[in-house]
Every structure is written in C-alpha cells, then in structure tokens.
Design an enzyme around this catalytic site. Structure first.
Site, PDB file in Angstrom:
ATOM      1  N   HIS A  99      28.725 -14.375  -4.759  1.00 17.38           N
ATOM      2  CA  HIS A  99      29.789 -13.583  -4.134  1.00 17.38           C
ATOM      3  C   HIS A  99      29.974 -14.042  -2.697  1.00 17.38           C
ATOM      4  O   HIS A  99      29.079 -14.636  -2.082  1.00 17.38           O
ATOM      5  CB  HIS A  99      29.477 -12.076  -4.181  1.00 17.38           C
ATOM      6  CG  HIS A  99      28.462 -11.620  -3.174  1.00 17.38           C
ATOM      7  ND1 HIS A  99      28.796 -11.197  -1.909  1.00 17.38           N
ATOM      8  CD2 HIS A  99      27.104 -11.530  -3.239  1.00 17.38           C
ATOM      9  CE1 HIS A  99      27.710 -10.845  -1.252  1.00 17.38           C
ATOM     10  NE2 HIS A  99      26.664 -11.046  -2.031  1.00 17.38           N
ATOM     11  N   CYS A 100      31.182 -13.796  -2.148  1.00 21.55           N
ATOM     12  CA  CYS A 100      31.456 -14.088  -0.739  1.00 21.55           C
ATOM     13  C   CYS A 100      31.765 -12.767  -0.048  1.00 21.55           C
ATOM     14  O   CYS A 100      31.264 -11.721  -0.450  1.00 21.55           O
ATOM     15  CB  CYS A 100      32.598 -15.099  -0.604  1.00 21.55           C
ATOM     16  SG  CYS A 100      34.149 -14.567  -1.371  1.00 21.55           S
ATOM     17  N   ILE A 101      32.623 -12.766   0.960  1.00 21.23           N
ATOM     18  CA  ILE A 101      32.883 -11.549   1.730  1.00 21.23           C
ATOM     19  C   ILE A 101      33.617 -10.502   0.901  1.00 21.23           C
ATOM     20  O   ILE A 101      33.386  -9.301   1.040  1.00 21.23           O
ATOM     21  CB  ILE A 101      33.696 -11.879   2.994  1.00 21.23           C
ATOM     22  CG1 ILE A 101      32.882 -12.783   3.919  1.00 21.23           C
ATOM     23  CG2 ILE A 101      34.083 -10.615   3.762  1.00 21.23           C
ATOM     24  CD1 ILE A 101      33.632 -13.255   5.146  1.00 21.23           C
ATOM     25  N   ARG A 118      34.783 -11.322  -2.752  1.00 17.57           N
ATOM     26  CA  ARG A 118      34.997 -11.689  -4.158  1.00 17.57           C
ATOM     27  C   ARG A 118      33.698 -11.930  -4.923  1.00 17.57           C
ATOM     28  O   ARG A 118      32.746 -12.505  -4.386  1.00 17.57           O
ATOM     29  CB  ARG A 118      35.834 -12.973  -4.240  1.00 17.57           C
ATOM     30  CG  ARG A 118      37.092 -12.944  -3.395  1.00 17.57           C
ATOM     31  CD  ARG A 118      37.865 -14.247  -3.512  1.00 17.57           C
ATOM     32  NE  ARG A 118      38.965 -14.288  -2.533  1.00 17.57           N
ATOM     33  CZ  ARG A 118      39.968 -15.141  -2.555  1.00 17.57           C
ATOM     34  NH1 ARG A 118      40.020 -16.056  -3.502  1.00 17.57           N
ATOM     35  NH2 ARG A 118      40.917 -15.098  -1.649  1.00 17.57           N
ATOM     36  N   ARG A 171      32.315 -14.311  -7.602  1.00 14.76           N
ATOM     37  CA  ARG A 171      32.721 -15.654  -8.011  1.00 14.76           C
ATOM     38  C   ARG A 171      31.953 -16.051  -9.270  1.00 14.76           C
ATOM     39  O   ARG A 171      30.769 -16.387  -9.206  1.00 14.76           O
ATOM     40  CB  ARG A 171      32.471 -16.648  -6.868  1.00 14.76           C
ATOM     41  CG  ARG A 171      33.349 -16.394  -5.652  1.00 14.76           C
ATOM     42  CD  ARG A 171      32.940 -17.256  -4.467  1.00 14.76           C
ATOM     43  NE  ARG A 171      33.879 -17.095  -3.357  1.00 14.76           N
ATOM     44  CZ  ARG A 171      34.895 -17.905  -3.104  1.00 14.76           C
ATOM     45  NH1 ARG A 171      35.109 -18.955  -3.887  1.00 14.76           N
ATOM     46  NH2 ARG A 171      35.701 -17.686  -2.083  1.00 14.76           N
TER      47      ARG A 171
END
Length: 468
Positions: free
Chosen positions: A25-27, A29, A31
């Site tokens: 995951h990012c900030i 989303r 993924r």
C-alpha cells in the site's frame, strides 16, 4: 479490525486470496498484483462504502481507499494471512507479459513508495531548519541547528542504504545484502581517499575526465561521491540479485548460508565501483543537465504543462516516472524544478472542492468535500480527485486549468525545491535555499499557491455543480 467488512468485501470481489500474487500500500491505495484481473468485479469494488475508486496502472490493480488505507491494509493482512514485504519476483506466476513501461513504473513505485514517508519527514525538518536560519532564529554554529541538520540530512545522505533495502525486496535479493551494497557506496573512507593525490587520470581532456585513487587487482577504480545517489544502487542491487541466484544454483545448500553472500558481495561490490557506479553517475549527471536544459528553454511553458497534467499523471501512476528524475536532480544539482512546478496543482484541486462544498445542497457531498479539502491541504488529493472532481469531469478540468496557471507562475519566478519535503503546506519550507535563504523563487511559490487556490475556487464557483 475496524475495517473487517470492507477488507472482506474487497478480497471477495478481487477474486479471493488465491487470485493475489502480492499486496502493498502507499499513502492512499491498496496495490494488488493479481494473477487474473478479469476475475475482479471492478464496478462492485468501486461502489463499496469506503472505496474511492479503482485504478489499473503499471501492472497493478490499485484500490483507492484514502486516508485510512493503512488500517484497511492491516485488516486485509490479518484476515488473509498475507506475508508483509513479500518478494514477488520469486513467484513464478508473476512472469506475465507486461510492457517495458509498465515494468519500469512498477519497479520505481516498488522501490520508492516504502521510503517516501521517512524522506518527506526528514525533508520537512531540513526545510524548517532552513526557515529558522533565514528568519534569524538560529545560526549555523548553534547546537540546535546542527542537531536538526543531522535529523534532516540522515536519510537523504544515506539514501543508497534505504534504496538498497527496498530494491533488494523488489528484485528478490536478500534484504541485508541490499543494505550492504548501499552501505558500501557511502563508506566514509571513500571521501578520505578522494582527498589525496590521484595515481593517474583516465579520459583526460574529456567531459568524463576521472582521477584514479586506487586499483583493484590492477583494475582502475573511479571513486565518486555516491551520497544521496539513486541510480547506482538500484542497478547494483538488480545485478546482485542475478548474481545471488546464480550462486544459489551452483553452491551446495549445506554451505550456501554463508558462501552465497560471500561470493555475491565479493563480485557485486567491486563491479559496482569499477563499472556500474561511474557509468550510472555519468548518466545521472547527463539526465540532470538535460532536464535543466529543457526547463531553461521556457520555464513558463514547462510550468504550465506540468501544472496542468500533474494530476493526470497521478491518476495513471505516471508520476512515478518523473519522481526519480527529481531525486536525481537534487543529488546532482542540489535543487529540482520538476517537483516545484507541480506545487500549485493540489491547491487548485482543493480550491475547486471548497467551491463545490459552498454551492452544493447535497449533505453527503458537502461532508465528502470537507474531508477531502482537509486532506488536500496536506497534499493528499486522491479523495478529492476520485470522489468529487473526476467523476463530474468539469471540476477536474477546471482544477487542471488553475494548476497550469500556478505552474506558469512557478516557472516565471524560477522556483526550485531544495529537498524532498512534505506534501501540501508541509512542502512550503522545501523552497527555501539552505545557502541563499528566502529568494524570489520562494515568494513566487507563495503567489502561485494562492493564485491556484483562488482561481480554482472562482472558476468552480461560477460553474454548475452536479449534486448527484
């Protein structure tokens, strides 16, 4: 397990755990890398309460959650027993046919995403330190300034070590081997060797003229300053992963635990210093000079284009192709124009969102606008883009127009960032030069930020709002 139901609904409609090769995951989303994207019920996932949108980019199936993504990620991991920091390249099922560009975006996002948070945090501290110095609150000789400088510089100076870890995770190399490769590039004694008299000079009289301070088995080693560098360690770690796999195939398992790392490092690190490092550094310098030359052709036009299309790049994940160039410019030039030119785009977006909030009569939309506006102030605009402006089209276009005007102002004022700082308002100190303090470029950034916000608000305020 606050998001247990959402986690279950996402996983059910994505085709179950058996359809997932990897998850990060990012900030904003989740993924996923899916074995078969056709098994995912995309429209159902988009309409789940708690999901903002779904994006397919760079070989990833991205479920946009927003500010609560880390909590949703934790619940998915707990419910379905995912292995965190999974090394996807070791999974044979991931060798699907994807385009070179998608592979590039996937590699860059996988390598940079895990470190962006800590790099932004230390960049903010460095920016604040520059602000305190410019305002006369601190002096360069004060202990407070020195300590804040240590905190602000620690990650970017040792950037090859951080990228060695994340690159190793991406390429399937032992992570501590990646750290060792990155650590070798910032070994303290290198600067001491370079301070002495060279044995001789290679390529004398050319643009790549290089003094030689030491040799390895009679082979000349071109020493360079790899602190804060980006490209050399990524290429070196990729090579290290290939070399490690080769030795794992030919060395008996009974002694592989220590002999594989022994031979891998013995081959990879000298090759990095002799061949990979110099070539990658020269390429990085050319890239830095090239992007700066393009910028100088017309800073205003460059600003208009980047300001207008930055949010489009974010939607499709194309910004990952630009971010490494910005990191490279910071390490080679000490400043970067690319990330500076996009600074007004997020403020244009929240200006549009604020206008919608004032005009709309729909309570749910007003509430969504408020939360998106607050997160947008701090640079997280995905909730605003996917939840409000993009589905209504015109608001998104208007935000791009306002962002273009802001980018043009930034280009005209020759605004640069001197460090990777925070997003949104936390990025303001990044425009303060550590050497020159507050310059006209800083004031240009303030004007561009305000113009982008106000113009976005005005354009949207006189445009009809779709309340549905």
């Amino acid at each position: 397990m606050k998001y247990e139901n959402l986690a279950k609904n996402i996983m059910t409609n994505i085709g179950g755990k058996e359809n997932v090769n990897s998850l990060t995951h990012c900030i904003t989303r989740l993924r996923f890398k899916l074995k078969d994207e056709s098994k995912a019920n995309t429209e159902v996932i988009k309409n789940l309460d708690g999901v903002v949108s779904v994006v397919r980019s760079g070989g990833q199936y991205q479920v946009v959650i927003g500010n609560n993504v880390s909590e949703v990620y934790k619940d998915v991991v707990k419910l379905y027993n995912f292995t965190i920091d999974k090394e996807p390249e070791k999974n044979e099922e991931l060798k699907e046919n994807v385009s070179l560009f998608n592979k590039f975006i996937d590699i860059i996002s996988s390598v940079f995403t895990p470190v962006l948070g800590v790099i932004a945090a230390t960049g903010m501290i460095k920016g604040l330190n520059a602000l305190f110095l410019a305002l006369g609150l601190l002096t360069q000789t004060s202990g407070t300034y020195q300590m804040l400088n240590i905190v602000g510089d620690c990650c970017f100076y040792f950037f090859p070590v951080l990228l060695g870890y994340t690159s190793a995770n991406k390429f399937g190399l032992n992570k501590f081997m990646g750290i060792a490769i990155g650590g070798s590039l910032v070994y303290p004694s290198i600067s001491g060797l370079m301070a002495g008299n060279p044995l001789y000079t290679l390529f004398e009289g050319t643009i790549i003229q290089s003094p030689v301070y030491l040799t390895f088995l009679g082979i000349p080693v071109i020493l360079m300053n790899y602190a804060s560098s980006v490209v050399p360690v990524i290429i070196a770690t990729y090579l290290g992963a290939k070399i490690e796999k080769l030795f794992k195939r030919i060395i008996p398992e009974v002694v592989a635990n220590f002999t594989v790392p022994f031979f891998t490092l013995l081959v990879t690190i000298p090759l990095t210093f002799i061949l990979i490092g110099p070539i990658a550094t020269w390429a990085s310098q050319l890239l830095g000079v090239g992007t700066l030359s393009l910028y100088k052709l017309s800073p205003v036009i460059a600003g208009v284009l980047i300001g207008a299309f930055w949010q489009v790049f974010v939607i499709f994940g194309l910004h990952w192709g630009i971010i490494p160039i910005a990191f490279n410019n910071l390490s080679t030039n000490g400043f970067d124009a690319i990330l500076a030119l996009m600074f007004g785009a997020s403020f244009a977006q929240i200006g549009v969102v604020l206008a919608i909030m004032f005009k709309s009569k729909n309570r749910k939309l007003k509430s969504l606008c408020m939360s998106s506006f607050i997160s947008g102030i701090f640079g997280v605009t995905e909730p605003a883009i996917y939840g409000i402006t993009l589905p209504r089209k015109k608001p998104f276009i208007l935000s791009c127009v306002a962002g273009a005007v802001g980018g043009g102002i930034l280009g005209f004022a020759n605004s640069f960032v001197y460090m990777i700082g925070g997003l949104g308002i936390f990025g303001i100190p990044s425009f303060i030069s550590p050497k020159e303090g507050i310059t006209t470029g800083f004031y240009g950034m303030i004007i561009a930020m305000l113009v982008s916000f106000v113009l976005g608000f005005i354009l949207m305020f006189f445009t009809k709002v779709e309340d549905e």
